[in-house]
Design a protein around this motif. Structure first.
Motif, PDB file in Angstrom:
ATOM      1  N   GLY A 116     -50.019  -8.578  65.990  1.00  0.00           N
ATOM      2  CA  GLY A 116     -50.877  -8.616  67.169  1.00  0.00           C
ATOM      3  C   GLY A 116     -50.816  -9.957  67.887  1.00  0.00           C
ATOM      4  N   ILE A 117     -50.741 -11.043  67.104  1.00  0.00           N
ATOM      5  CA  ILE A 117     -50.642 -12.370  67.709  1.00  0.00           C
ATOM      6  C   ILE A 117     -49.307 -12.540  68.441  1.00  0.00           C
ATOM      7  CG2 ILE A 117     -50.501 -14.845  67.203  1.00  0.00           C
ATOM      8  CD1 ILE A 117     -53.318 -13.716  67.044  1.00  0.00           C
ATOM      9  N   ILE A 118     -48.237 -12.030  67.827  1.00  0.00           N
ATOM     10  CA  ILE A 118     -46.924 -12.080  68.492  1.00  0.00           C
ATOM     11  C   ILE A 118     -46.989 -11.353  69.839  1.00  0.00           C
ATOM     12  CG2 ILE A 118     -44.533 -11.279  68.355  1.00  0.00           C
ATOM     13  CD1 ILE A 118     -44.698 -11.735  65.323  1.00  0.00           C
ATOM     14  N   LEU A 119     -47.637 -10.186  69.815  1.00  0.00           N
ATOM     15  CA  LEU A 119     -47.790  -9.426  71.056  1.00  0.00           C
ATOM     16  C   LEU A 119     -48.628 -10.210  72.072  1.00  0.00           C
ATOM     17  CD1 LEU A 119     -47.410  -6.754  72.609  1.00  0.00           C
ATOM     18  CD2 LEU A 119     -49.482  -5.909  71.500  1.00  0.00           C
ATOM     19  N   THR A 120     -49.657 -10.887  71.580  1.00  0.00           N
ATOM     20  CA  THR A 120     -50.536 -11.653  72.476  1.00  0.00           C
ATOM     21  C   THR A 120     -49.767 -12.757  73.200  1.00  0.00           C
ATOM     22  OG1 THR A 120     -52.425 -11.209  71.012  1.00  0.00           O
ATOM     23  CG2 THR A 120     -52.646 -13.033  72.570  1.00  0.00           C
TER      24      THR A 120
END
Length: 286
Positions: A183-187
């Motif tokens: 999710g952080i990578i996507l963010t």
């Protein structure tokens, strides 16, 4: 029943605390995180154990939810069955037990206890334990070690689901972190967006960590503990059976052989010695 009650308490406490702090439950609903955590967890289970252990794990979980495990009535039925068989063997000779042991489904003794008869594994254990005595293929003092070996094998097989669930319980927090990192990578690809959008993405990512830890310590580990208690109860049941059969094989009177089984159990599981004797004698007409 207690598992359901406990689960409601776990979920209810978490939800209540979140709402009291001003949270909105929709903030915890992120299907992508759920799919990632659920899918990876299933994959870990498939990798970690052979097919028969996985099937056994599913059955163990269902059994735990149903509250499986021998109760007072189950032990009483067991003692009645053994007493009737022992009395028949004492009065008419061990060969009189052959027709009951060879075909328990059509046995007039076993048919009196349909719940016990429905449990094929326990019926098979009882019949296979009596078979060497009837055939005269084994000395009485050799029987109990044989039965202990069989109980140990059952204990080993029953521990498979516990190993799987322990692994999943230990892995889920890490799997939640994996989902959060995704999710952080996507963010990172939304840094040019508004604070509201970025905040929503980070919230979704952090929910992965929350779900992993919550599932592990709120459900999987407690469920594993329940299954372990159930396994111990099943082991006690078989030990109770083996001690009584071994005592009968060594020549103890039927009532004393069953009394040995009674003394192997917690007092809450069986009636007193006098009550049990009256129950057993009334079940056989004296």
């Amino acid at each position: 029943m207690f598992i359901i009650i406990g689960s409601l308490i776990v979920v209810g406490s978490a939800v209540t605390a979140f709402l009291m702090a001003g949270g909105n439950l929709i903030l915890l609903w992120h299907p992508a995180e759920i799919i990632a955590i659920g899918g990876i967890t299933i994959g870990v289970a498939v990798i970690s154990a052979p097919k028969d252990v996985l099937i056994h794990t599913i059955h163990a979980c269902i059994g735990a939810l149903k509250g499986s495990g021998p109760g007072k009535d189950d032990y009483l039925d067991l003692m009645k069955v053994m007493y009737e068989l022992f009395m028949l063997g004492r009065r008419n000779g061990l060969l009189a037990l052959d027709e009951h042991v060879s075909s328990p489904e059509s046995s007039t003794i076993f048919q009196n206890y349909p719940k016990f008869l429905a449990d094929k594994e326990k019926v098979t254990f009882l019949c296979s334990a009596l078979r060497p005595i009837i055939d005269g293929k084994i000395k009485p003092d050799q029987l109990e070690p044989l039965l202990k070996a069989e109980i140990d094998a059952k204990k080993h097989a029953a521990h498979g689901p516990i190993n799987v669930l322990h692994l999943l319980g230990d892995s889920l927090p890490g799997i939640g972190i994996v989902a959060a990192v995704m999710g952080i990578i996507l963010t990172m690809s939304y840094l040019d967006q508004s604070v509201m959008v970025i905040g929503g993405k980070i919230s979704a990512a952090l929910s992965g960590t929350f779900l992993g830890i919550f599932a592990a310590y709120g459900f999987i580990n407690p469920l594993c503990n329940v299954i372990e208690f159930g396994n111990e109860a099943e082991e006690t049941y078989y030990i109770c059976m083996s001690r009584s059969i071994g005592a009968f094989a060594r020549g103890l009177a039927p009532i004393m052989a069953v009394e040995l089984a009674r003394r192997s159990l917690e007092a809450s599981m069986v009636p007193s010695a006098d009550d049990l004797e009256n129950i057993l004698k009334s079940s056989t007409g004296g």
